[in-house]
Design a protein around this motif. Structure first.
Motif, PDB file in Angstrom:
ATOM      1  N   GLY A 256      17.161  82.207   2.700  1.00 16.61           N
ATOM      2  CA  GLY A 256      18.572  82.390   3.044  1.00 16.61           C
ATOM      3  C   GLY A 256      19.358  83.310   2.134  1.00 16.61           C
ATOM      4  N   GLY A 257      18.713  83.911   1.144  1.00 21.80           N
ATOM      5  CA  GLY A 257      19.419  84.821   0.262  1.00 21.80           C
ATOM      6  C   GLY A 257      20.212  84.119  -0.826  1.00 21.80           C
ATOM      7  N   SER A 258      21.006  84.883  -1.556  1.00 21.24           N
ATOM      8  CA  SER A 258      21.725  84.370  -2.717  1.00 21.24           C
ATOM      9  C   SER A 258      22.773  83.327  -2.346  1.00 21.24           C
ATOM     10  CB  SER A 258      22.381  85.524  -3.476  1.00 21.24           C
ATOM     11  OG  SER A 258      23.278  86.233  -2.630  1.00 21.24           O
ATOM     12  N   VAL A 259      23.435  83.495  -1.187  1.00 18.25           N
ATOM     13  CA  VAL A 259      24.442  82.512  -0.770  1.00 18.25           C
ATOM     14  C   VAL A 259      23.803  81.141  -0.601  1.00 18.25           C
ATOM     15  CG1 VAL A 259      26.030  81.847   1.084  1.00 18.25           C
ATOM     16  CG2 VAL A 259      25.924  84.227   0.331  1.00 18.25           C
ATOM     17  N   ALA A 260      22.656  81.101   0.076  1.00 16.21           N
ATOM     18  CA  ALA A 260      21.942  79.837   0.254  1.00 16.21           C
ATOM     19  C   ALA A 260      21.517  79.279  -1.099  1.00 16.21           C
ATOM     20  CB  ALA A 260      20.732  80.048   1.154  1.00 16.21           C
ATOM     21  N   GLY A 261      21.050  80.157  -1.987  1.00 15.85           N
ATOM     22  CA  GLY A 261      20.619  79.701  -3.306  1.00 15.85           C
ATOM     23  C   GLY A 261      21.755  79.095  -4.109  1.00 15.85           C
ATOM     24  N   ILE A 262      22.941  79.679  -4.011  1.00 13.95           N
ATOM     25  CA  ILE A 262      24.100  79.145  -4.730  1.00 13.95           C
ATOM     26  C   ILE A 262      24.456  77.755  -4.218  1.00 13.95           C
ATOM     27  CG2 ILE A 262      26.584  79.443  -5.106  1.00 13.95           C
ATOM     28  CD1 ILE A 262      26.062  82.480  -5.115  1.00 13.95           C
ATOM     29  N   ILE A 263      24.440  77.588  -2.895  1.00 15.34           N
ATOM     30  CA  ILE A 263      24.761  76.275  -2.314  1.00 15.34           C
ATOM     31  C   ILE A 263      23.742  75.239  -2.756  1.00 15.34           C
ATOM     32  CG2 ILE A 263      24.923  74.995  -0.140  1.00 15.34           C
ATOM     33  CD1 ILE A 263      26.004  77.560   1.146  1.00 15.34           C
TER      34      ILE A 263
ATOM     35  N   GLN B 164      24.481  79.232   5.001  1.00 17.72           N
ATOM     36  CA  GLN B 164      25.056  77.942   4.622  1.00 17.72           C
ATOM     37  C   GLN B 164      24.125  76.790   4.976  1.00 17.72           C
ATOM     38  OE1 GLN B 164      28.914  78.319   6.674  1.00 17.72           O
ATOM     39  NE2 GLN B 164      29.914  78.134   4.710  1.00 17.72           N
ATOM     40  N   TRP B 165      23.602  76.808   6.192  1.00 20.73           N
ATOM     41  CA  TRP B 165      22.713  75.734   6.632  1.00 20.73           C
ATOM     42  C   TRP B 165      21.424  75.709   5.812  1.00 20.73           C
ATOM     43  CZ3 TRP B 165      23.731  71.558   9.247  1.00 20.73           C
ATOM     44  CH2 TRP B 165      24.818  71.533  10.118  1.00 20.73           C
ATOM     45  N   ILE B 166      20.872  76.873   5.525  1.00 20.87           N
ATOM     46  CA  ILE B 166      19.652  76.932   4.712  1.00 20.87           C
ATOM     47  C   ILE B 166      19.934  76.385   3.320  1.00 20.87           C
ATOM     48  CG2 ILE B 166      18.042  78.510   3.573  1.00 20.87           C
ATOM     49  CD1 ILE B 166      17.407  78.106   6.471  1.00 20.87           C
ATOM     50  N   GLY B 167      21.084  76.771   2.733  1.00 24.98           N
ATOM     51  CA  GLY B 167      21.444  76.271   1.409  1.00 24.98           C
ATOM     52  C   GLY B 167      21.603  74.765   1.384  1.00 24.98           C
ATOM     53  N   LEU B 168      22.260  74.210   2.391  1.00 28.69           N
ATOM     54  CA  LEU B 168      22.441  72.751   2.463  1.00 28.69           C
ATOM     55  C   LEU B 168      21.106  72.038   2.638  1.00 28.69           C
ATOM     56  CD1 LEU B 168      25.587  72.622   4.784  1.00 28.69           C
ATOM     57  CD2 LEU B 168      25.508  72.014   2.360  1.00 28.69           C
ATOM     58  N   PHE B 169      20.236  72.616   3.473  1.00 30.02           N
ATOM     59  CA  PHE B 169      18.950  71.981   3.742  1.00 30.02           C
ATOM     60  C   PHE B 169      18.112  71.890   2.471  1.00 30.02           C
ATOM     61  CE2 PHE B 169      14.467  72.156   4.959  1.00 30.02           C
ATOM     62  CZ  PHE B 169      14.394  71.119   5.880  1.00 30.02           C
ATOM     63  N   PHE B 170      18.006  73.006   1.752  1.00 31.75           N
ATOM     64  CA  PHE B 170      17.175  72.984   0.541  1.00 31.75           C
ATOM     65  C   PHE B 170      17.902  72.331  -0.634  1.00 31.75           C
ATOM     66  CE2 PHE B 170      14.857  76.277   2.921  1.00 31.75           C
ATOM     67  CZ  PHE B 170      13.591  75.693   2.856  1.00 31.75           C
ATOM     68  N   GLY B 171      19.224  72.218  -0.531  1.00 32.82           N
ATOM     69  CA  GLY B 171      19.929  71.395  -1.507  1.00 32.82           C
ATOM     70  C   GLY B 171      19.499  69.935  -1.367  1.00 32.82           C
ATOM     71  N   CYS B 172      19.306  69.502  -0.124  1.00 34.91           N
ATOM     72  CA  CYS B 172      18.793  68.143   0.127  1.00 34.91           C
ATOM     73  C   CYS B 172      17.375  67.994  -0.428  1.00 34.91           C
ATOM     74  CB  CYS B 172      18.804  67.847   1.618  1.00 34.91           C
ATOM     75  SG  CYS B 172      20.455  67.711   2.344  1.00 34.91           S
ATOM     76  N   LEU B 173      16.584  69.077  -0.329  1.00 29.46           N
ATOM     77  CA  LEU B 173      15.239  69.034  -0.913  1.00 29.46           C
ATOM     78  C   LEU B 173      15.320  68.839  -2.422  1.00 29.46           C
ATOM     79  CD1 LEU B 173      12.185  69.428  -1.065  1.00 29.46           C
ATOM     80  CD2 LEU B 173      12.568  71.904  -1.035  1.00 29.46           C
TER      81      LEU B 173
END
Length: 359
Positions: A80-87, A40-49
């Protein structure tokens, strides 16, 4: 102007990649049992990117502005895997809608582009292949998907702009791959050095320095909860080295460490103090349970056949000293437990003895 904008984009990518790697290390250290939280944290971080990259567009022609948001999706999935990618993908879609409330063809294609890349890259990174191949195939997929969307928007007459975009996208993907590979190698080296600093190279148990650090941590917990300590020594170990050689002695130490790990609880802390001496911290363990664990360990060692490098099988026994806090205060726990171990040897070995307070 193009080079200035691209330089800014590359700096943003490098900054987020570096701090993303730091974030991943932090999460691995503090959330070892919660993979979902890390993703979750990885997804949010790269979502900000991705959202940031959408603010720093670059021109490839008159009235044509593009960005590198797609790379953030691949980065997120790689760490972070697929979960991070989806976020990350969802955050990019939301940002796209906020920046352009009017849903036109380019907006729709952008949303489809992000979702398709997320699905394809997640599938690629879930495959059993090298890190290089995963990034190579993901980079190719990213370029094809983004180029297809751009061709639909611009048409055949703008092929020169499409070619410029392909070059830029490919260069950015290659840059991020090389950076993440370097960070990945540095992290692996750091983990290796950290492990060597904490673990005994022969047995895989914690080393004396890590044992002392654990002792200091327990002291500072400021709790009256019971902690037990086992000091373990192999009986007549010198004879093993003298008769069969030091390689045989090393084999015995390695196999004994395995028996110790299998005999104690998963939450317990095994260490090699040095030579043939071992120690186990039994956190939140009352005396009755500590005695049971010590007896289980002693019996398991007595029954086990230790295999030497030449194929010969031998039996060994161990002596154990048992100490417990708060029956023993911290400043006397180590000394009294060591005395109990010495007492076990004096009484005939292959037994355990309980440490007694001097009070």
């Amino acid at each position: 102007m193009l080079f200035k904008d691209l330089f800014m984009n590359f700096c943003i990518l490098a900054t987020f990649s570096f701090f993303g790697s730091m974030l991943l290390n932090y999460l691995n250290a503090h959330f070892k049992t919660s993979t979902y939280i890390k993703r979750q944290w990885i997804g949010l971080f790269f979502g900000c990117l991705g959202a940031t990259l959408m603010q720093f567009t670059f021109p490839v022609g008159d009235n044509v502005l593009l960005d590198l948001r797609q790379i953030s999706i691949v980065l997120s999935i790689s760490m972070g895997g697929s979960v991070a990618g989806i976020i990350t993908t969802i955050m990019i879609m939301i940002t796209r809608i906020i920046l352009s409330p009017t849903i036109g063809l380019s907006a729709i294609l952008g949303l489809i582009n992000a979702a398709t890349l997320c699905i394809v890259a997640s599938w690629i990174f879930s495959r059993s292949m090298t890190f290089y191949k995963k990034w190579l195939y993901s980079g190719i997929a990213l370029t094809i998907i983004a180029t297809a969307s751009l061709c639909i928007v611009l048409g055949r007459n703008e092929i020169d702009k499409v070619l410029v975009f392909i070059v830029v996208e490919s260069a950015a993907t290659l840059f991020i791959f090389m950076l993440t590979r370097s960070l990945r190698k540095n992290n692996e080296l750091f983990e290796k050095v950290s492990k060597e600093a904490q673990f005994d190279f022969l047995t895989g148990l914690h080393n004396p320095r890590a044992f002392e650090k654990k002792f200091e941590q327990l002291q500072h917990q400021e709790t009256d909860m019971a902690h037990s300590l086992l000091f373990i020594d192999i009986d007549h170990f010198k004879k093993v080295n003298d008769v069969y050689g030091h390689p045989a002695g090393d084999a015995v130490l390695f196999q004994l460490a395995n028996v110790i790990q299998q005999s104690i609880r998963s939450t317990d802390y095994g260490a090699r103090k040095g030579g043939e001496e071992f120690a186990v911290w039994l956190e939140y363990c009352q005396l009755t349970e500590a005695k049971m664990i010590a007896e289980t360990l002693r019996t398991n060692v007595e029954k086990k056949k230790f295999i030497l490098p030449n194929g010969k099988m031998i039996h060994i026994t161990i002596s154990i000293g048992i100490g417990m806090y708060p029956a023993l205060m911290w400043d006397e726990l180590l000394e009294k437990t060591d005395q109990a171990l010495y007492q076990a040897k004096q009484q005939g070995r292959n037994r355990s003895c309980l440490a007694q307070s001097s009070l």
